[in-house]
Design a protein around this motif. Structure first.
Motif, PDB file in Angstrom:
ATOM      1  N   UNK A  83      -7.103  16.468  -2.149  1.00 42.95           N
ATOM      2  CA  UNK A  83      -5.966  16.550  -1.331  1.00 42.95           C
ATOM      3  C   UNK A  83      -5.946  16.155   0.288  1.00 42.95           C
ATOM      4  N   UNK A  84      -5.531  16.681   1.424  1.00 48.05           N
ATOM      5  CA  UNK A  84      -5.943  15.981   2.733  1.00 48.05           C
ATOM      6  C   UNK A  84      -6.909  16.458   3.282  1.00 48.05           C
ATOM      7  N   UNK A 124       4.581  20.425  -2.578  1.00 44.93           N
ATOM      8  CA  UNK A 124       2.989  20.703  -2.031  1.00 44.93           C
ATOM      9  C   UNK A 124       3.459  19.294  -1.512  1.00 44.93           C
ATOM     10  N   UNK A 125       2.514  19.295  -0.607  1.00 46.50           N
ATOM     11  CA  UNK A 125       2.859  18.376   0.418  1.00 46.50           C
ATOM     12  C   UNK A 125       1.112  17.211  -0.048  1.00 46.50           C
ATOM     13  N   UNK A 126       0.540  18.037  -0.506  1.00 49.21           N
ATOM     14  CA  UNK A 126      -0.473  16.733  -1.129  1.00 49.21           C
ATOM     15  C   UNK A 126       0.334  16.141  -2.897  1.00 49.21           C
ATOM     16  N   UNK A 127       0.916  16.703  -3.390  1.00 50.04           N
ATOM     17  CA  UNK A 127       1.655  16.222  -4.568  1.00 50.04           C
ATOM     18  C   UNK A 127       1.405  14.572  -4.540  1.00 50.04           C
ATOM     19  N   UNK A 128       1.614  13.465  -5.365  1.00 50.51           N
ATOM     20  CA  UNK A 128       1.670  12.701  -5.868  1.00 50.51           C
ATOM     21  C   UNK A 128       2.988  12.753  -5.948  1.00 50.51           C
ATOM     22  N   UNK A 129       3.981  11.586  -5.106  1.00 54.37           N
ATOM     23  CA  UNK A 129       4.860  10.978  -5.289  1.00 54.37           C
ATOM     24  C   UNK A 129       5.836   9.727  -5.055  1.00 54.37           C
ATOM     25  N   UNK A 130       5.809   8.601  -6.117  1.00 49.09           N
ATOM     26  CA  UNK A 130       6.391   7.605  -5.586  1.00 49.09           C
ATOM     27  C   UNK A 130       7.453   6.906  -6.543  1.00 49.09           C
ATOM     28  N   UNK A 131       8.251   6.401  -5.089  1.00 49.78           N
ATOM     29  CA  UNK A 131       9.505   6.229  -5.533  1.00 49.78           C
ATOM     30  C   UNK A 131       9.969   4.420  -5.181  1.00 49.78           C
ATOM     31  N   UNK A 132      10.368   3.804  -5.693  1.00 49.56           N
ATOM     32  CA  UNK A 132      11.098   2.489  -5.274  1.00 49.56           C
ATOM     33  C   UNK A 132      10.278   2.456  -6.095  1.00 49.56           C
ATOM     34  N   UNK A 133       9.980   0.832  -5.828  1.00 46.11           N
ATOM     35  CA  UNK A 133       9.131   0.077  -6.333  1.00 46.11           C
ATOM     36  C   UNK A 133       9.447  -1.878  -7.226  1.00 46.11           C
ATOM     37  N   UNK A 177       6.435   6.321  -0.580  1.00 48.35           N
ATOM     38  CA  UNK A 177       5.042   6.956  -1.343  1.00 48.35           C
ATOM     39  C   UNK A 177       4.671   7.849  -0.782  1.00 48.35           C
ATOM     40  N   UNK A 178       3.962   9.241  -0.995  1.00 47.08           N
ATOM     41  CA  UNK A 178       3.614  10.403  -0.909  1.00 47.08           C
ATOM     42  C   UNK A 178       2.286  10.567  -1.483  1.00 47.08           C
ATOM     43  N   UNK A 179       1.693  11.462  -0.935  1.00 43.98           N
ATOM     44  CA  UNK A 179       1.486  11.555   0.981  1.00 43.98           C
ATOM     45  C   UNK A 179       0.329  10.669   1.432  1.00 43.98           C
ATOM     46  N   UNK A 180       1.123  10.190   3.197  1.00 43.21           N
ATOM     47  CA  UNK A 180       0.726   9.874   3.568  1.00 43.21           C
ATOM     48  C   UNK A 180      -0.082   8.821   3.941  1.00 43.21           C
ATOM     49  N   UNK A 181      -1.194   9.826   3.757  1.00 40.36           N
ATOM     50  CA  UNK A 181      -2.714  10.148   4.275  1.00 40.36           C
ATOM     51  C   UNK A 181      -2.873   9.213   3.175  1.00 40.36           C
ATOM     52  N   UNK A 182      -2.712   9.147   1.775  1.00 37.38           N
ATOM     53  CA  UNK A 182      -3.590   8.699   0.593  1.00 37.38           C
ATOM     54  C   UNK A 182      -2.980   7.304   0.352  1.00 37.38           C
ATOM     55  N   UNK A 183      -2.192   6.352   1.200  1.00 34.76           N
ATOM     56  CA  UNK A 183      -1.292   4.955   0.748  1.00 34.76           C
ATOM     57  C   UNK A 183      -1.153   4.156   2.148  1.00 34.76           C
ATOM     58  N   UNK A 202       1.243   0.448   6.799  1.00 33.57           N
ATOM     59  CA  UNK A 202       1.644  -0.594   5.571  1.00 33.57           C
ATOM     60  C   UNK A 202       0.896  -0.132   4.672  1.00 33.57           C
ATOM     61  N   UNK A 203       1.609  -0.279   3.364  1.00 29.41           N
ATOM     62  CA  UNK A 203       1.463   0.182   2.277  1.00 29.41           C
ATOM     63  C   UNK A 203       0.499  -1.240   1.731  1.00 29.41           C
ATOM     64  N   UNK A 204      -0.232  -1.183   0.678  1.00 32.17           N
ATOM     65  CA  UNK A 204      -1.069  -2.515   0.260  1.00 32.17           C
ATOM     66  C   UNK A 204      -0.229  -2.311  -1.638  1.00 32.17           C
ATOM     67  N   UNK A 205       0.181  -2.924  -1.756  1.00 35.34           N
ATOM     68  CA  UNK A 205       0.883  -3.659  -3.164  1.00 35.34           C
ATOM     69  C   UNK A 205       0.189  -4.680  -4.010  1.00 35.34           C
ATOM     70  N   UNK A 206      -0.096  -4.049  -5.274  1.00 36.07           N
ATOM     71  CA  UNK A 206      -1.191  -4.307  -6.373  1.00 36.07           C
ATOM     72  C   UNK A 206      -0.603  -4.158  -7.349  1.00 36.07           C
ATOM     73  N   UNK A 207      -1.629  -4.495  -8.415  1.00 38.45           N
ATOM     74  CA  UNK A 207      -0.976  -4.112  -9.921  1.00 38.45           C
ATOM     75  C   UNK A 207      -1.752  -3.597 -10.490  1.00 38.45           C
ATOM     76  N   UNK A 208      -1.598  -3.021 -11.982  1.00 32.93           N
ATOM     77  CA  UNK A 208      -2.403  -2.238 -12.617  1.00 32.93           C
ATOM     78  C   UNK A 208      -2.700  -3.045 -14.205  1.00 32.93           C
ATOM     79  N   UNK A 209      -3.697  -2.569 -14.675  1.00 34.81           N
ATOM     80  CA  UNK A 209      -4.443  -3.065 -15.268  1.00 34.81           C
ATOM     81  C   UNK A 209      -6.109  -3.334 -16.057  1.00 34.81           C
ATOM     82  N   UNK A 210      -5.965  -2.924 -17.462  1.00 30.75           N
ATOM     83  CA  UNK A 210      -8.174  -3.200 -17.433  1.00 30.75           C
ATOM     84  C   UNK A 210      -8.618  -1.591 -17.085  1.00 30.75           C
ATOM     85  N   UNK A 211      -9.717  -1.483 -16.190  1.00 31.06           N
ATOM     86  CA  UNK A 211     -10.493  -0.060 -15.901  1.00 31.06           C
ATOM     87  C   UNK A 211      -9.682   0.547 -14.837  1.00 31.06           C
TER      88      UNK A 211
END
Length: 328
Positions: free
Chosen positions: A126-127, A160-169, A241-247, A260-269
């Motif tokens: 939450x914010x 909910x403004x704190x809900x995570x919603x990521x479109x595109x990518x 990405x939403x929420x902006x305060x998180x990303x 700006x937003x930092x993009x990276x990869x998933x994987x492992x832990x």
């Protein structure tokens, strides 16, 4: 040296940025509102507005009013859109000239089929410091302004403004062909028109309903670019990405503090077990090859880059250099 024929996109950059990419496993997607080119990402919106004006005489007034909300006359690039650019050409004279003005530049070959996701700035859910009015649009409202509720008394949450919603990518090629651009514009306009008509004729209670399409249409609009830039062979990731305060991070720039937003990869832990499509720690970027720009010291440049890659444990990343003759 023979060019790699695999499905790579090439992110052109300078030496300082390359070292940061390798050390931190981050690629930066800049805010569309702070692009250097003032016309960048506006071509699609301009064409959509023109098509709207051409169709206006045949539309009912209430549909026109609804469309005005989503196709504004005053055009601006969304500060909620973040863009990472690359090229399908890994040895482009146009791109070498742009990035190699003062020093040798590099093209980072990324596997286009491996997803890149936003890196979370904060771990909170939450914010931590919500501004005034942050939750104003969270709940549905009755006509008298009271918060609507379900039969059990719980409030009706619209968004909910704190809900995570990521479109595109995803990597997508920029569209330069006018015929393809026209097809995109017509498709977007017809979907908007049908959506507005559905909202007008809906028999549901007159409560606010979240309609995502007007926001998501920007991905297609943002792929439209003037044919004069065809030599760039651009491919881009656009992400919301939403929420902006998180990303959203910030860095100093010529036009102010640039989001700006930092993009990276998933994987492992750091595997995305919840399907939220974001990372909490950087994962190894899908770098398959790095090409060195035109230089009279190609063999020395290859050796030093190979050494840096070995220092980071990137032993499987191929190194090549431009086949374009160096000109001083």
């Amino acid at each position: 040296m023979t060019k790699n024929k695999t499905a790579l996109v090439w992110h052109y950059t300078d030496g300082a940025a390359l070292m940061n990419i390798l050390a931190k496993n981050e690629l930066w997607a800049g805010s569309a509102a702070f692009m250097n080119d003032t016309n960048e990402l506006l071509s699609g919106s301009i064409q959509l507005r023109k098509h709207f004006e051409d169709q206006r005489a045949a539309l009912p007034e209430d549909v026109i009013e609804g469309l005005e909300e989503y196709i504004p006359e005053v055009r601006e690039r969304s500060r909620h859109s973040f863009v990472l650019s690359a090229s399908s050409d890994g040895d482009s004279l146009t791109m070498w000239r742009y990035y190699g003005r003062d020093q040798v530049s590099f093209a980072v070959g990324l596997d286009r089929n491996k997803p890149l996701v936003p890196l979370a700035r904060l771990k909170e859910e939450i914010h931590p410091n919500p501004p005034a009015g942050y939750f104003d649009d969270m709940y549905d409202k009755e006509e008298d302004g009271q918060i609507a509720s379900y039969p059990d008394g719980s409030p009706v949450v619209v968004f909910d403004p704190d809900s995570i919603m990521i479109e595109g990518g995803e990597w997508k090629p920029v569209v330069y062909d006018p015929a393809q651009q026209a097809e995109i514009i017509v498709g977007i306009f017809e979907n908007l028109r049908k959506g507005v008509e559905k909202r007008i004729t809906s028999s549901e209670p007159g409560r606010f309903r979240l309609w995502l399409f007007p926001f998501l249409m920007n991905e297609s609009l943002d792929l439209i670019k003037n044919a004069g830039f065809l030599d760039e062979r651009e491919e881009r990731i656009t992400i919301w990405p939403n929420p902006d305060w998180k990303f959203v991070f910030h860095r100093p720039g010529p036009f102010g503090l640039v989001p700006y937003v930092k993009l990276t990869s998933l994987g492992g832990g750091n595997d995305d077990v919840n399907g939220n499509r974001f990372a909490t720690e950087p994962g190894r970027l899908p770098i398959r090859e790095i090409r060195i720009g035109p230089t009279p010291y190609s063999s020395e440049a290859v050796a030093s880059l190979r050494q840096l890659l070995d220092f980071h444990g990137l032993h499987d990343v191929a190194v090549s250099y431009s086949e374009i003759p160096f000109r001083q």
